[in-house]
Enzyme design. Structure first.
Site, PDB file in Angstrom:
ATOM      1  N   LYS A  26       0.830  -1.203   0.000  1.00  0.00           N
ATOM      2  CA  LYS A  26       0.000   0.000   0.000  1.00  0.00           C
ATOM      3  C   LYS A  26       0.867   1.256   0.000  1.00  0.00           C
ATOM      4  CE  LYS A  26      -3.676   0.098   2.776  1.00  0.00           C
ATOM      5  NZ  LYS A  26      -5.034   0.466   2.363  1.00  0.00           N
ATOM      6  N   ARG A  96      -3.425   2.839   8.824  1.00  0.00           N
ATOM      7  CA  ARG A  96      -3.705   1.520   8.237  1.00  0.00           C
ATOM      8  C   ARG A  96      -2.443   0.690   8.136  1.00  0.00           C
ATOM      9  NH1 ARG A  96      -8.478   2.451   4.519  1.00  0.00           N
ATOM     10  NH2 ARG A  96      -8.609   4.711   4.420  1.00  0.00           N
ATOM     11  N   GLY A 105      -8.011  -7.304   4.983  1.00  0.00           N
ATOM     12  CA  GLY A 105      -8.845  -7.398   6.177  1.00  0.00           C
ATOM     13  C   GLY A 105      -8.209  -8.119   7.356  1.00  0.00           C
ATOM     14  N   MET A 107      -5.436  -7.302   9.101  1.00  0.00           N
ATOM     15  CA  MET A 107      -4.877  -6.455  10.155  1.00  0.00           C
ATOM     16  C   MET A 107      -5.773  -5.237  10.368  1.00  0.00           C
ATOM     17  SD  MET A 107      -0.851  -6.792   9.430  1.00  0.00           S
ATOM     18  CE  MET A 107      -1.012  -6.487   7.711  1.00  0.00           C
ATOM     19  N   ARG A 352      -3.496  -1.542  -6.338  1.00  0.00           N
ATOM     20  CA  ARG A 352      -2.604  -2.711  -6.268  1.00  0.00           C
ATOM     21  C   ARG A 352      -2.996  -3.664  -7.380  1.00  0.00           C
ATOM     22  NH1 ARG A 352      -5.320  -4.792  -0.669  1.00  0.00           N
ATOM     23  NH2 ARG A 352      -7.333  -5.294  -1.525  1.00  0.00           N
ATOM     24  N   HIS A 468     -16.062  -8.664   1.937  1.00  0.00           N
ATOM     25  CA  HIS A 468     -15.008  -9.513   2.485  1.00  0.00           C
ATOM     26  C   HIS A 468     -15.132 -10.938   1.947  1.00  0.00           C
ATOM     27  CE1 HIS A 468     -13.288 -12.228   5.540  1.00  0.00           C
ATOM     28  NE2 HIS A 468     -12.328 -11.335   5.545  1.00  0.00           N
ATOM     29  N   ARG A 574       3.632 -47.308  -9.123  1.00  0.00           N
ATOM     30  CA  ARG A 574       3.868 -48.088  -7.900  1.00  0.00           C
ATOM     31  C   ARG A 574       3.171 -49.438  -8.063  1.00  0.00           C
ATOM     32  NH1 ARG A 574       2.782 -42.571  -5.444  1.00  0.00           N
ATOM     33  NH2 ARG A 574       4.474 -42.130  -3.980  1.00  0.00           N
ATOM     34  N   ARG A 630       8.197 -49.086 -10.932  1.00  0.00           N
ATOM     35  CA  ARG A 630       8.963 -49.422  -9.734  1.00  0.00           C
ATOM     36  C   ARG A 630       8.562 -50.800  -9.235  1.00  0.00           C
ATOM     37  NH1 ARG A 630       7.995 -46.149  -4.439  1.00  0.00           N
ATOM     38  NH2 ARG A 630       6.129 -47.433  -4.357  1.00  0.00           N
ATOM     39  N   GLU A 758      16.550 -42.747  -2.187  1.00  0.00           N
ATOM     40  CA  GLU A 758      15.632 -42.504  -1.070  1.00  0.00           C
ATOM     41  C   GLU A 758      16.332 -42.554   0.282  1.00  0.00           C
ATOM     42  OE1 GLU A 758      11.499 -44.351  -2.076  1.00  0.00           O
ATOM     43  OE2 GLU A 758      13.010 -45.837  -2.614  1.00  0.00           O
ATOM     44  N   SER A 777      15.835 -41.728  -9.828  1.00  0.00           N
ATOM     45  CA  SER A 777      14.645 -40.932  -9.555  1.00  0.00           C
ATOM     46  C   SER A 777      14.635 -40.652  -8.056  1.00  0.00           C
ATOM     47  CB  SER A 777      13.396 -41.719  -9.975  1.00  0.00           C
ATOM     48  OG  SER A 777      12.256 -40.985  -9.618  1.00  0.00           O
ATOM     49  N   GLY A 779      13.257 -40.218  -4.730  1.00  0.00           N
ATOM     50  CA  GLY A 779      12.035 -40.486  -3.965  1.00  0.00           C
ATOM     51  C   GLY A 779      12.091 -39.621  -2.722  1.00  0.00           C
ATOM     52  N   THR A 780      11.650 -38.380  -2.888  1.00  0.00           N
ATOM     53  CA  THR A 780      11.880 -37.404  -1.816  1.00  0.00           C
ATOM     54  C   THR A 780      10.946 -37.588  -0.629  1.00  0.00           C
ATOM     55  OG1 THR A 780      10.599 -35.904  -3.194  1.00  0.00           O
ATOM     56  CG2 THR A 780      12.987 -35.610  -3.177  1.00  0.00           C
ATOM     57  N   CYS A 844      10.298 -38.005  -8.058  1.00  0.00           N
ATOM     58  CA  CYS A 844       8.937 -38.566  -8.078  1.00  0.00           C
ATOM     59  C   CYS A 844       8.240 -38.504  -6.724  1.00  0.00           C
ATOM     60  CB  CYS A 844       8.948 -39.986  -8.629  1.00  0.00           C
ATOM     61  SG  CYS A 844       9.824 -41.137  -7.563  1.00  0.00           S
ATOM     62  N   TYR A 864      13.511 -34.197 -15.273  1.00  0.00           N
ATOM     63  CA  TYR A 864      12.046 -34.147 -15.218  1.00  0.00           C
ATOM     64  C   TYR A 864      11.555 -34.161 -13.780  1.00  0.00           C
ATOM     65  CZ  TYR A 864      12.073 -39.154 -14.128  1.00  0.00           C
ATOM     66  OH  TYR A 864      12.292 -40.355 -13.521  1.00  0.00           O
TER      67      TYR A 864
HETATM   68  C1  PEP Z   1       9.210 -41.581  -2.338  1.00  0.00           C
HETATM   69  O1  PEP Z   1       9.649 -42.180  -1.373  1.00  0.00           O
HETATM   70  O2  PEP Z   1       9.394 -40.369  -2.541  1.00  0.00           O
HETATM   71  C2  PEP Z   1       8.373 -42.264  -3.335  1.00  0.00           C
HETATM   72  C3  PEP Z   1       7.973 -41.633  -4.419  1.00  0.00           C
HETATM   73  O3  PEP Z   1       7.989 -43.537  -3.055  1.00  0.00           O
HETATM   74  P1  PEP Z   1       6.813 -43.897  -2.054  1.00  0.00           P
HETATM   75  O4  PEP Z   1       6.062 -42.642  -1.746  1.00  0.00           O
HETATM   76  O5  PEP Z   1       5.989 -44.904  -2.735  1.00  0.00           O
HETATM   77  O6  PEP Z   1       7.563 -44.441  -0.884  1.00  0.00           O
HETATM   78 MG    MG Z   2       9.636 -44.338  -1.364  1.00  0.00          MG
END
Ligand code: PEP
Ligand code: MG
Length: 896
Positions: A26, A96, A105, A107, A352, A468, A574, A630, A758, A777, A779-780, A844, A864
């Protein structure tokens, strides 16, 4: 000395639009508008840094602030030629909040500040309108008491209602100057009773009270909730804007309003907005009176009787149209504007970039690019990827029967069905129990924000398109019908009536936010069609994107959906999900119960044809695209029941031996199954399982090749690998099996063998793994679990406490922890590619669909991302934005 205060007004300003971080949105835009020579009431902005200082120094102000505020105020007095606290020549101000990111709205605001028992007389004399002066004073006492002194708004409303009852009047406009004067006395007495001291009369005390309250409101519950929802860091703080007051409630030539330069719901390129004659700004936003259209066309469309601004104030309207046209060209984006007309003179209070629905965001971006105002790349950067989610969900089937129970304004598009609830807390409670709810309110206020978030849709009986409810619902992507005046809510009875019928809490209704209809019961929905602006913008995004986008899918339905959304292959199939279906689960259990390898092989032979048929179908749907499959990942005990009663029931229905089942369940029991006999450890212990899966995959590929002549390239992926030698063993198993399949068939297909990363050890020893793996890949989900040592299934129990205390800024299972988990990914990327240059790398885990995490994947050069089908368009856009950001970073580097 630090500069804590930035002035604006009178055709000049200390700041500009680029200083949002310091001045808040603002403040920065008020400065910019002033410099452009637009009519802005003069004022000054106290910086966000002052707020940060306030919180990091035991809630105290920087030393120099007092002096700089006094100077700022003196400058304002100079420009307007009036004095703060001087009854004979009165300057009043508004105070304000204004953070970097707009938090509508959330604050606090105080208007008419500077009024007291003396100055109110001055205001009466100067304006020649005693009624106006005392009305302003009572508004100020109410707001100030509520915001600064902590006395509820309703306490004052009660006094007002009592007074009206006594006078026998029903609407505020029937009250006279004498009435307001009496009420001011009553209000002050209430404050003194509550606090044991009188309402503050010194304007400077009032000013510092309000400044402190705005800083304090940065930490109120609704602001915190809003920040969490929109990922706004607490460390930013808010700025405070102190600005000379202009009055929209000085009679019939005064007005106040809000406008969008384009339609925020649909994006249509036409001025859009509402105003109220003889009113103050809060009256429009709070939805207390239903406002009038700005334009004649808008009025005619709505079927309103009250004249539009275009008709009621043609001259000021002309000037207004000119100003907002300039603002849109200047900012090169759709603007959301607040303005006031004081006795025929136009004042701009805010501009804005307008919040908008996804549909509107797409149309505005595509239109602005087509109009040549912005480039295609800018258009791609303008649309928030997560907002696309709104477009990917079903809308009401136009052929379905509709029983309309009330109509209102089409405040936020989309359709939703759910149970009626009247209360925000109840909406949240029921949502947590898994119920879909529609929040029905007289009007909403910022206190309802958590309930609006929990609801599938929102209905209000009062309020306009910029109330609002409407603004917040559009921001959240919730369908909303506002101002459905036919609905009469009886909160106490827990019901509403409309068109002679009564609807109780818990009853099912449907809303159509695009039409403004409230419908009885559930109504059929249809899948969205992603054409028009969506397709255009996604096409532009695909042109600039480097990262490929794949989907996590195993069923034909999911795979088809993913392709429809533009997935360029499957990044994670999977296979265990295919084990649970119908007849297969019986054979899977038989395998688990088998006493030896020979027994297991007999059972596996029964599963194999199912697996193969599933893969054939997937390969056909994904024709010509890569498919990563997998091999079995979860511990075997997940496929058999655990408690006695369930085991007995299974034994009875399947003919399996109950005693044997129980013994096997006991044998397979693990204390930490997530760290136990799962992933490739199954393949090492029972190679026949993975052999069967590899055979099914490759035979399916051969079959599709034979049928269509177009061979798919399967990517066979081993989960939870930690060691180079593990990978070597699995690679040999895979190649040996493939060789046997190709020998038997007298034909072959290309295939890749790779692994998921993993485990921290896998990331660190990625160089060893890459000797045998052709792709990685990430596997987070598991990598986050194993890096933090936090169970992904149990983190919910304590994660909220971490988020509340700011120890985690975001859930690491939702947004990749770039510092820790991210560093492991970078190490694995580097070491993997050192061993095997150019090896294919992807992600993934769930993070593959999160825009911030995607931007990280771009920055470290993955090939990817793979995400759930419904997130594919979001990932495509996020990947494009990440590529654009990277390119502009490189540009900047070059310039240096
Ligand atoms: C992962 O571990 O990130 C994964 C994609 O495998 P899953 O979720 O099946 O363990
Ligand atoms: Mg996994």
């Amino acid at each position: 000395m630090s500069k804590w205060v930035y002035g604006f007004g009178g055709g000049a300003a200390d700041g500009d639009a680029s200083m949002k971080n310091l001045l808040g949105g603002k403040g920065a835009n008020l400065a910019e508008m002033s410099s452009l020579g637009l009519p802005v009431p003069p004022g000054f902005t106290i910086t966000t840094e002052a707020c940060v200082h306030y919180y990091s120094n035991g809630q105290t102000y920087p030393d120099a602030l007092k002096g700089q505020v006094a100077e700022g105020l003196a400058k304002v007095e100079g420009v307007v030629g009036k004095r703060f606290g001087d009854a004979a020549n009165l300057l009043l101000v508004s105070v304000r909040s204004g953070a970097r990111a707009s938090m509508p709205g959330m604050m606090d605001t105080v208007l008419n500040l500077g009024l007291n028992d003396q100055t109110v007389e001055g205001l009466a004399g100067l304006s020649g309108d005693r009624r106006f002066a005392f009305d302003s004073y009572r508004r100020f006492i109410t707001m100030y008491s509520n915001v600064v002194l902590g006395i509820g708004h309703d306490r004052f409303e009660e006094l007002l209602d009592d007074h009206k009852d006594r006078q026998g009047v029903s609407i505020d406009t029937d009250l006279t100057a004498k009435d307001w004067e009496r009420l001011v006395g009553d209000y002050k007495a209430l404050v003194e009773r509550e606090l044991g001291r009188p309402f503050p009369q010194d304007p400077h005390d009032q000013l510092w009270g309000a400044i402190g309250a705005v800083f304090a409101s940065w930490m109120n519950d609704r602001a915190k909730f809003y920040r969490r929802m929109h990922d706004i860091p607490e460390s930013w703080g808010t700025a405070v804007n102190v600005q000379s007051m202009v009055f929209g409630n000085m009679g019939e030539t005064s007005a106040t309003g809000v406008a969008f330069t384009r339609n925020p719901s649909t994006g249509e390129a036409r001025l859009y907005g509402e105003f109220l004659i003889n009113a103050q700004g809060e009256d429009v936003v709070a939805g207390i009176r239903t406002p009038q259209s700005l334009t004649r066309a808008g009025r005619e469309e709505m079927g309103d009787k009250a004249p539009s601004m275009e008709e009621a104030m043609p001259e000021v309207f002309g000037q207004f149209v000119d100003v907002i046209g300039r603002l849109e060209s200047h900012y090169r984006d759709m603007q959301d504007i607040e303005f006031t007309v004081e006795q025929g003179r136009l004042w701009m209070l805010q501009t804005r970039n307008g919040k908008r629905t996804a549909k509107s965001a797409l149309k505005v971006a595509v239109d602005l690019a087509s109009e040549g105002v912005i480039s295609r790349e800018e258009a791609v950067s303008r649309v928030e990827p997560a907002a696309l989610d709104q477009l990917l969900h079903p809308t009401l089937d136009p052929m379905a029967h509709r029983h309309v129970i009330a109509t209102g304004l089409p405040a936020s598009p989309g359709a939703a069905t759910g149970k009626i609830v009247f209360d925000a807390d109840e909406a949240e409670r029921l949502n947590q129990l898994g119920d879909a709810v529609i929040l029905v309110r007289e009007e909403t206020s910022p206190e309802d924000i958590h309930g609006m978030h929990a609801a599938r849709g929102i209905v209000t009986a009062r309020g306009g398109m910029t109330s609002h409810a409407a603004v917040v619902a559009r921001g959240m992507g919730r369908p909303c019908v506002s101002g459905a005046g036919e609905i009469r809510i009886d909160d106490k009875a827990g019901e509403f009536t409309a068109r002679g019928r009564t609807f109780r809490a818990g009853q099912i209704i449907t809303i159509d936010g695009a039409k403004g209809e409230v419908l009885d019961g559930a109504v059929d929905m249809i899948e969205p069609e992603l054409t028009g602006d969506f397709q255009t913008l996604m096409g532009w995004a695909d042109e600039v994107r480097r990262l490929r986008v794949r989907a996590n899918a195993e069923t034909p339905h999911d795979a088809k959906t993913a392709r429809g959304f533009g997935a360029e292959g499957i990044g994670l199939c999977r296979t265990e999900h295919m084990f649970f279906d119908g007849d297969r689960i019986a054979a899977v259990r038989e395998m688990i119960l088998a006493d030896d390898e020979a027994g297991r092989r007999v059972a596996l032979a029964k599963i194999e044809p199912f697996q193969k048929a599933d893969f054939v179908e997937l390969f056909e749907i994904m024709a010509g695209l890569p498919v990563t499959i997998r091999l079995l990942d979860p511990p075997l005990h997940e496929f058999i029941p655990h408690d006695e009663a369930d085991i007995d029931a299974l034994a009875a229905s399947s003919g399996l031996d109950a005693g044997k089942l129980k013994r096997r369940a006991r044998e397979l029991h693990e204390t930490n199954p997530m760290l136990g006999h799962r992933g490739c450890r199954l393949g090492v212990a029972y190679p026949e399982i993975y052999e069967m899966q590899v055979r099914a995959i490759l035979e399916a590929a051969l079959e599709v090749k034979a049928k269509s002549g177009d061979a798919p390239i399967p990517e066979i992926m081993h989960p939870l690998v930690a060691l180079g030698l593990e990978m070597k063993y699995l690679r040999e198993l895979t190649d040996r099996t493939a060789h046997a399949v190709f020998e038997a068939a007298g034909d072959r297909v290309e295939y890749l063998v790779g692994t998921m990363i993993e485990l921290p050890r896998a990331a660190l020893r990625a160089g060893d793994l890459a000797e045998h793996a052709e792709f990685f890949s990430f596997g987070t989900n598991d990598l986050t679990q194993t890096t933090f040592g936090i169970s992904r299934d149990d983190s919910g129990r304590f994660l909220q406490a971490y988020l509340d205390k700011g120890v985690f800024e975001t859930d690491p299972f939702v947004r990749l922890d770039q510092e820790g988990v991210g560093e492991l990914i970078e190490i694995a990327t580097e070491r993997g590619r050192k061993t095997r240059p150019g090896m294919k790398l992807g992600i993934c885990g769930e993070h593959g669909g999160d825009p911030a995490s995607i931007s990280f994947c771009e920055s470290i050069g993955l090939d990817y991302v793979s995400c759930s089908p419904y997130r594919v368009p979001i990932a495509r856009l996020a990947a494009a934005q990440a590529a654009l950001a990277a390119a502009s970073g490189e540009e900047r580097e070059k310039d240096r």
